[in-house]
Design a protein around this motif. Structure first.
Motif, PDB file in Angstrom:
ATOM      1  N   ASP A   1      37.503  39.155  26.446  1.00 39.07           N
ATOM      2  CA  ASP A   1      38.274  40.334  26.865  1.00 39.07           C
ATOM      3  C   ASP A   1      39.751  40.014  26.628  1.00 39.07           C
ATOM      4  O   ASP A   1      40.354  39.293  27.410  1.00 39.07           O
ATOM      5  CB  ASP A   1      37.975  40.600  28.347  1.00 39.07           C
ATOM      6  CG  ASP A   1      38.694  41.821  28.887  1.00 39.07           C
ATOM      7  OD1 ASP A   1      39.167  42.644  28.081  1.00 39.07           O
ATOM      8  OD2 ASP A   1      38.773  41.949  30.126  1.00 39.07           O
ATOM      9  N   THR A   2      40.298  40.533  25.541  1.00 33.48           N
ATOM     10  CA  THR A   2      41.687  40.187  25.194  1.00 33.48           C
ATOM     11  C   THR A   2      42.667  40.947  26.088  1.00 33.48           C
ATOM     12  O   THR A   2      42.311  41.907  26.753  1.00 33.48           O
ATOM     13  CB  THR A   2      42.011  40.539  23.726  1.00 33.48           C
ATOM     14  OG1 THR A   2      41.858  41.948  23.551  1.00 33.48           O
ATOM     15  CG2 THR A   2      41.116  39.804  22.755  1.00 33.48           C
ATOM     16  N   ALA A   3      43.921  40.500  26.034  1.00 29.42           N
ATOM     17  CA  ALA A   3      44.967  41.148  26.832  1.00 29.42           C
ATOM     18  C   ALA A   3      45.228  42.546  26.299  1.00 29.42           C
ATOM     19  O   ALA A   3      45.086  42.810  25.110  1.00 29.42           O
ATOM     20  CB  ALA A   3      46.248  40.334  26.761  1.00 29.42           C
TER      21      ALA A   3
ATOM     22  N   ALA B   1      34.745  36.008  29.160  1.00 31.94           N
ATOM     23  CA  ALA B   1      36.000  35.279  29.381  1.00 31.94           C
ATOM     24  C   ALA B   1      37.173  36.234  29.239  1.00 31.94           C
ATOM     25  O   ALA B   1      37.237  37.018  28.282  1.00 31.94           O
ATOM     26  CB  ALA B   1      36.131  34.137  28.372  1.00 31.94           C
ATOM     27  N   SER B   2      38.101  36.170  30.192  1.00 30.59           N
ATOM     28  CA  SER B   2      39.314  36.988  30.095  1.00 30.59           C
ATOM     29  C   SER B   2      40.419  36.162  29.451  1.00 30.59           C
ATOM     30  O   SER B   2      40.649  35.014  29.806  1.00 30.59           O
ATOM     31  CB  SER B   2      39.764  37.439  31.484  1.00 30.59           C
ATOM     32  OG  SER B   2      41.041  38.045  31.382  1.00 30.59           O
ATOM     33  N   LEU B   3      41.092  36.780  28.499  1.00 33.64           N
ATOM     34  CA  LEU B   3      42.191  36.091  27.806  1.00 33.64           C
ATOM     35  C   LEU B   3      43.539  36.648  28.233  1.00 33.64           C
ATOM     36  O   LEU B   3      44.560  36.385  27.599  1.00 33.64           O
ATOM     37  CB  LEU B   3      42.044  36.256  26.282  1.00 33.64           C
ATOM     38  CG  LEU B   3      40.680  35.933  25.671  1.00 33.64           C
ATOM     39  CD1 LEU B   3      40.746  36.038  24.155  1.00 33.64           C
ATOM     40  CD2 LEU B   3      40.220  34.547  26.045  1.00 33.64           C
TER      41      LEU B   3
ATOM     42  N   GLN C   1      36.186  38.302  36.796  1.00 35.15           N
ATOM     43  CA  GLN C   1      35.355  37.388  37.577  1.00 35.15           C
ATOM     44  C   GLN C   1      34.574  38.144  38.657  1.00 35.15           C
ATOM     45  O   GLN C   1      33.378  37.928  38.839  1.00 35.15           O
ATOM     46  CB  GLN C   1      36.260  36.366  38.263  1.00 35.15           C
ATOM     47  CG  GLN C   1      35.968  34.959  37.824  1.00 35.15           C
ATOM     48  CD  GLN C   1      36.927  33.962  38.445  1.00 35.15           C
ATOM     49  OE1 GLN C   1      37.829  34.307  39.218  1.00 35.15           O
ATOM     50  NE2 GLN C   1      36.741  32.712  38.080  1.00 35.15           N
ATOM     51  N   ILE C   2      35.274  39.046  39.314  1.00 37.70           N
ATOM     52  CA  ILE C   2      34.636  39.825  40.386  1.00 37.70           C
ATOM     53  C   ILE C   2      33.507  40.688  39.799  1.00 37.70           C
ATOM     54  O   ILE C   2      32.404  40.746  40.333  1.00 37.70           O
ATOM     55  CB  ILE C   2      35.685  40.713  41.113  1.00 37.70           C
ATOM     56  CG1 ILE C   2      36.658  39.806  41.875  1.00 37.70           C
ATOM     57  CG2 ILE C   2      35.020  41.719  42.037  1.00 37.70           C
ATOM     58  CD1 ILE C   2      37.927  40.493  42.339  1.00 37.70           C
ATOM     59  N   LEU C   3      33.793  41.317  38.657  1.00 36.78           N
ATOM     60  CA  LEU C   3      32.775  42.157  38.016  1.00 36.78           C
ATOM     61  C   LEU C   3      31.570  41.306  37.609  1.00 36.78           C
ATOM     62  O   LEU C   3      30.421  41.726  37.747  1.00 36.78           O
ATOM     63  CB  LEU C   3      33.361  42.882  36.792  1.00 36.78           C
ATOM     64  CG  LEU C   3      34.461  43.905  37.079  1.00 36.78           C
ATOM     65  CD1 LEU C   3      35.041  44.451  35.773  1.00 36.78           C
ATOM     66  CD2 LEU C   3      33.931  45.057  37.930  1.00 36.78           C
TER      67      LEU C   3
ATOM     68  N   PRO D   1      47.134  37.723  35.810  1.00 38.74           N
ATOM     69  CA  PRO D   1      46.094  36.995  36.556  1.00 38.74           C
ATOM     70  C   PRO D   1      45.121  37.951  37.251  1.00 38.74           C
ATOM     71  O   PRO D   1      43.932  37.648  37.374  1.00 38.74           O
ATOM     72  CB  PRO D   1      46.895  36.193  37.593  1.00 38.74           C
ATOM     73  CG  PRO D   1      48.275  36.096  37.027  1.00 38.74           C
ATOM     74  CD  PRO D   1      48.496  37.311  36.192  1.00 38.74           C
ATOM     75  N   ALA D   2      45.632  39.119  37.665  1.00 37.60           N
ATOM     76  CA  ALA D   2      44.755  40.069  38.356  1.00 37.60           C
ATOM     77  C   ALA D   2      43.629  40.534  37.439  1.00 37.60           C
ATOM     78  O   ALA D   2      42.501  40.765  37.892  1.00 37.60           O
ATOM     79  CB  ALA D   2      45.560  41.265  38.847  1.00 37.60           C
ATOM     80  N   ALA D   3      43.929  40.666  36.145  1.00 34.76           N
ATOM     81  CA  ALA D   3      42.902  41.108  35.193  1.00 34.76           C
ATOM     82  C   ALA D   3      41.834  40.029  35.026  1.00 34.76           C
ATOM     83  O   ALA D   3      40.637  40.328  34.904  1.00 34.76           O
ATOM     84  CB  ALA D   3      43.548  41.434  33.848  1.00 34.76           C
TER      85      ALA D   3
END
Ligand code: GDP
Length: 297
Positions: free
Chosen positions: A191-193, A136-138, A150-152, A143-145
């Motif tokens: 995955d934090t900012a 999960a990206s935080l 997601q793509i990875l 938004p690109a990150a």
């Protein structure tokens, strides 16, 4: 580019008289070279200084072994001391991820390779350890990150938490926890900012996420080419968030790996993995011998 330490030391010792033991003067002369070599390898100054001091005590008075030259002997003493300092645990790749779903928190500066490393780690856990992983990206400000992760995930066949617009990082962490538990995942990686520099917002956000997720492992991703700066980053994150391990990226570059020594010496935290390229399988368990060899040149 760099002069090899062994060559440099043999030069120094060629000029000295042959004796049965390393004299204080020999050792002093040799250690000046060692210090330069460490600094050239980007080891931070205080760490290089302490390291050299410790070796000085070890080396002085040591009998010169017949089969090797005094230069080689000092290199061996330095090499062994480097490995002693670099070695954080017997099995750096073994993460504490029992009791599913186990949360792993990824922290670090923007551009350190955090998102790529998150995917690399997920791939490794899936393929080597047979774990079911959720990522999960935080990074709500970028938004690109979030899309990048997601793509990875699609590339490596690892699920990512669906993106919900407007959600804050703590809410995402909670949702990831629920989804991981309900979906039967073994591990979930948050995955934090990242920011370009450490600031209070970044730290406060990571701390809030940590308090909710209660991570089993908090892994700091550091660009191995940043040298001395890496120490400040590691100290700051460890003081404020509490780090359980370090992952050094870009170790495929031509950096000399001095950051590894500095971070170990200053924070005492184990280096667990090294990133060796942009490809998603370019993550290896940390081996002190390899870094020691690089530092010595
Ligand atoms: P983040 O901002 O910290 O999430 O950084 P990214 O994961 O987006 O990585 C930034 C860039 O560094 C990307 O182009 C990655 O492919 C690259 N990168 C990450 N790890 C490594 C590594 O170990 N070696 C090399 N050469 N490049 C890497």
């Amino acid at each position: 580019m760099f002069e090899n330490l062994s060559e440099r030391l043999s030069g120094v010792f060629d000029r000295l008289t042959k004796q049965g033991a390393l004299s204080e003067e020999d050792v002093k002369t040799a250690l000046r070279e060692v210090r330069v070599a460490l600094l050239e390898a980007d080891v931070s100054l205080p760490v290089a200084r302490d390291f050299v001091k410790a070796i000085q005590e070890k080396a002085t008075g040591q009998a010169v072994t017949k089969s090797i030259t005094p230069g080689q002997q000092v290199v061996k003493i330095v090499h062994d001391a480097l490995i002693d300092t670099l070695r954080g645990s017997d099995d750096p790749g073994a993460l504490r991820i029992d009791n599913p779903p186990a949360p792993i928190l990824m922290v670090g500066l923007q551009g350190s390779g955090k998102t790529t490393t998150t995917a690399k780690l997920a791939k490794r856990l899936k393929e080597r350890d047979g774990k079911r992983v959720l990522m999960a990206s935080l990074d709500v400000n970028r938004p690109a990150a979030m899309e990048q992760l997601q793509i990875l995930g699609t590339q490596i066949g690892v699920d990512t938490l669906p993106i919900v617009k407007g959600e804050d990082p703590v809410a995402i962490a909670k949702r990831a926890k629920t989804q991981a538990a309900m979906g039967g995942y073994d591990v979930y990686i948050l995955d934090t900012a990242g920011r370009l520099h450490i600031d209070t917002d970044l730290i406060a956000q990571a701390a809030a996420v940590r308090d909710v997720a209660k991570p089993r492992e908090t892994l700091l991703v550091v660009d191995g080419l940043t040298g001395q700066d890496a120490v400040n980053v590691a100290t700051e994150f460890d003081d404020k968030i509490g780090v359980t391990g370090v992952i050094l990226t870009r170790m495929d570059g031509d950096g000399r790996g001095g950051a590894a020594l500095s971070m170990r010496a200053v924070t005492g935290k184990p280096i667990r993995f090294v990133g060796l390229g942009e490809k998603l399988d370019a993550l290896e368990t940390f081996e002190p011998e390899r870094i020691a060899g690089r530092i010595l040149g």
